[in-house]
Write an enzyme that holds these catalytic residues in place. Structure first.
Site, PDB file in Angstrom:
ATOM      1  N   GLY A   1       0.826  -1.193   0.000  1.00 30.27           N
ATOM      2  CA  GLY A   1       0.000   0.000   0.000  1.00 30.27           C
ATOM      3  C   GLY A   1       0.864   1.248   0.000  1.00 30.27           C
ATOM      4  N   CYS A   2       0.234   2.385  -0.219  1.00 28.77           N
ATOM      5  CA  CYS A   2       0.996   3.643  -0.307  1.00 28.77           C
ATOM      6  C   CYS A   2       1.552   4.036   1.058  1.00 28.77           C
ATOM      7  CB  CYS A   2       0.133   4.751  -0.908  1.00 28.77           C
ATOM      8  SG  CYS A   2      -1.478   4.962  -0.128  1.00 28.77           S
TER       9      CYS A   2
END
Lengths: 348, 348, 348, 348
Positions: free
Chosen positions: D152-153
């Site tokens: 994920g970011c």
């Protein structure tokens, strides 16, 4: 086609200079050799531009003709009234010059003096300078030039927007209106209160209504593209709370009812790699040209009336400055015009 | 002068509704009695508007004529084609109505039907409705009205900007141009992708070039203020990455050279509490009218030519909607027009 | 309760000065008598602040003790190390002083000298100064003061956020963390490249990690509210691309598991007109306090763990500066603390 | 090294999908063959993405395993709980999969089910998936993988920021804090009122304080990099009014005083092409990684205390999504890891 070119960039700390560094860093035939800055001489370029971290070992140098003469091509990304002092010596030394500033754009040195509050010191070179708007000027003239005067950002957007109408001779050239809007980077890094974030964000205003320096430049070139008809242009620039981008909304009173404006524009730019004409009814957005050399144009005729409305968008720092300069560079050295200019706008 | 008024707000969850709540919460003669919302019925108003936390105990109610008939004055802050359904019954019940929507702005129900894609269900009331732009309509008509049709946001900025020129009869009314720019709150809370932050920030575009619903409204009122001369208006709206504010840049071809435009404008608005004419040469900024009922106007004549350029700024949600509605309310109940409308723009 | 007060504002061209003018212009017991500006002496105040157009005829005056002695109360909205030069004479002349700068916030002049790089010239007045955070200091002390040192913007948000936890003695005071974010107006009108729109928009960064001047101020007051327990605070400020607003995210290691944090906060601020505790689970947004004197706070305990997380929001120019100064002024002259401070945030 | 790869992109209309198109359009060994979109099937890709005008003739197709099986490599840029349905068949058909969604990130299917409110339909593949953070996972594992789960970011920014500290074993792993800030594109194109420009601009807030889906992912990988020490992480995400960018401010209590943190970080990332450690005392800005695959990190120790403060910045859509996916792609096909990922951030 020539080999790798040694490049000099004068005025490397401004926004146009930064864009030249961004675009030329990956150019296969450009070797950036000198970057000058009066204020930052001795400082590594990458310390002023963290985005170039790891990409360059260059150090800013004080500008001097001697140093710049080591280059094949020198870009001037300086404020006006700087390039004209050094260009004569550089040309004499066999260096080709691409000037992003206003010094060689106006044909008439007296007009230049009036708008830029200074005497022109190299008026004999004005005629030698080629106006670097390839879509208007033509590629051959640029390819053969040793001094190219790159257009201003507003002129690029306005001229590309008006050109098909004026060349077709179907608008009243004495009642043209250019309502133009720019992102704030158009002002450069000027330390003026009005450009502070807290002063500019969440607001909108016009400026320079009484007279902006790009007005005589636009008028000159509109005259040229309309076979020297008399030109009357009302030009009102505005400041948009955004970083980059120009949106010119152009109004022209049609003198003929016969033309299919959509076809006129599509044909005019069919072969242009950097100009896109949108489908009928669409409107361009500045973000779609962000950080690219593209110009996106739409032409409308509201209520099928006599008023043509053209919407022309560019990135003021790319097609309006550094990108167009690289486009001219590519033409001057005889390689594909789009070299190093194929970036895609990051969306969102 | 009347006593405290029981107020109803229909469509309380939109942006204009929120502004009505903000402005009327401190109004000395308004007691907000009913706030309706079809979707939020039963929810406390303060939970939808944290900025009203502690100021109101009201709960959104479903809209109904019965409930609203308890009010002295009802504001409609609804999308178009809603108010016209309930207004007849409310008027019959003796309630005065201030409609912020478009339902009673156009004199011609056929024109309305064409632009709003619906049949008008109360055409007999159109003539009874007073157009609520006090600076144009005059105070007496509004004071006596029981149905006021508040102008749209663009029309307010454009009409106030053009009015002195048209009343003086010194521009070509068939070639008027309004290049207008709005902050995104003008679109209301529409859940469309184009209004997402990531899609709108750092970009600029035109929209509705082919025809915006405010066009016939502006044309109708321009006609009225110019003694029914034929009106030709090109109206191009644009979207600015800012929350509030309208900036209309207006172009009019002067038919006479004799007028002092600065004096014309200063005189026209000398007694207006909500219109300021800037000193010669200045340009207004939308932030200076942010969250206020002010309209700030500058008039220019670039290069002393034949083109008049007027810059007109308002806050689209205040002078362009809720503030103007409160201004009309004040006139209707016979109190000082500026009551509850003296906020100063927070700068920066 | 006293009558109308003659008010002086020193440093009237900065952002805090502008906010004082906005708030005091409609204050029923304040008559702004003198506004000083070294750089703008002789200029009408309204020409620097178009938003005050028509509201004031004042002209900026050069600052002088003589002029300011005509006032009952003088607000200093100056950079640090200015007020301390004039305050002794003003107090001697019977003028009460509300200092928005840092000059009288720190108890220890040596600490002040170290953080502000200057000798304190009026150390004898430090003890006389009352720290103007009414929710912490108490109203009586402020009411009786003739010199009030208004807290910094970050300290206001951080102290109000931590206070209930520290007074309850249930967090480890040696491992406190304040991760704070401010809108750019917090930097004032500094003409530094980093505050230009084109440099700040669409980006986010921390600054002053090694040590920000608000750190010793916060530590001093945290110590005071925790009965002089040793304080260890890590304070990291960040710059948000927005005009106004502070959001402090505060972390405290709980030493006791027994407390209901939500109830603790609700009780602590139950009677405070300017502090709102949000319902459990909610998160505050800076826009909801925009242009108001409110502080909105939420307290969380993620995953029911040992870490308390407090979210505290203010408008840095109002509750963090000018609004709090007016709140102190109201207390000093014995009137309702909320006078002239009841604005509602304009949303959106 | 392999030849040109036929590429499929599932979920081509989201922001990560758009970035994949941007990055892969100029990738010398990628031929985009299929782009799917359930909602836009039949529409030309360039009509949804004006920035790709003239670059692609692709038309969105409805997603189907049959169509995607024509590809060598398929990227899933879908919401969670989509990829897991099709990946088994694609792997069986010999297609390699790079999943940008959350479906194969968590090792424990029960944990996944709890955080994502769904049963995992392909739990048998979880072990086969390689976590695609090359700087942590190592290149060999990725090169040999046929299923890569891209981080994920937030996890990317937080893990790269904490990694040197945790690997060195010098922080208290039970009291870690990640105060993270993201630009709004992190929310994707969700049509929720809170993401409208008028709701988000000029404001700042936290969200998901009670528990964000990236929390278990970060905890899992922190555990892995710290030799399975117990992990206690407080993770508070915030929303910044900017389009792109993540700035994670990380706090770790040092358990040892002996380390030179600057040297620790510089050594840890000395050979990483996409991670830059800033010089001591500097702070990163999200704009400097805008539209690039870079992660820029600074490590601080305020007041030489026991708290390490790490500032880690990425572009959430590039290093936090599409760029990292392309980095993994390059590793999987055995070519230079930086291929098609050498863009320079456009500044300003």
């Amino acid at each position: 086609m020539t080999g790798t070119q040694r490049i000099g960039i004068v005025g490397g700390t401004g926004y146009a200079g930064a864009e030249l560094l961004r675009l030329l860093s990956h150019h296969p035939q450009a070797e950036i050799t000198v970057v000058t800055s009066r204020g930052e001489a001795g400082t590594p370029v990458a310390s002023a531009y963290p985005q170039l971290d790891g990409l360059t070992d260059l150090v800013f140098e004080a500008p001097s003709v001697e140093t710049l003469s080591r280059c094949d091509v020198v870009f001037f990304a300086t404020p006006h009234a700087a390039a004209m002092h050094d260009v004569p010596a550089l040309l004499a030394a066999g260096v080709r010059v691409i000037d992003l500033s206003a010094d060689f754009r106006l044909r008439d040195p007296a007009l230049w003096a009036r708008w830029y509050n200074a005497e022109h010191v190299a008026p004999e070179l004005i005629e030698r300078a080629v106006y670097g708007l390839p879509e208007l000027t033509g590629r051959a003239a640029i390819a053969n030039a040793d001094l190219v005067a790159c257009p201003g950002c507003y002129p690029t957007a306005v001229l590309l927007g008006f050109m098909p109408l004026l060349k077709a001779g179907i608008v009243d050239t004495e009642r043209l209106i250019a309502d133009a809007k720019t992102g704030v980077s158009g002002a450069g890094k000027s330390l003026k209160p009005g450009f502070l974030y807290a002063e500019m964000a969440d607001s909108f205003k016009a400026y320079g209504v009484a007279g902006h320096r790009h007005l005589p430049e636009i008028e000159q070139m509109l005259g040229q593209m309309s076979a020297d008809k008399p030109i009357g242009l009302t030009f009102v620039p505005h400041l948009v709370p955004m970083i980059r981008g120009i949106h010119a909304t152009l109004y022209g009173q049609l003198t003929s009812n016969e033309h299919d404006l959509q076809a006129l524009y599509e044909n005019a730019y069919a072969d242009e790699p950097f100009v896109s004409v949108l489908a009928a009814g669409q409107t361009p957005e500045t973000r779609h040209v962000r950080a690219t050399n593209q110009c996106r144009i739409a032409v409308h005729r509201p209520q099928d009336g006599a008023q043509a409305v053209v919407l022309s968008t560019i990135d003021n720092l790319v097609k309006g400055a550094a990108g167009q300069a690289v486009q001219n560079f590519n033409l001057m050295i005889g390689i594909d015009e789009t070299t190093a200019l194929t970036q895609i706008a990051p969306i969102p």
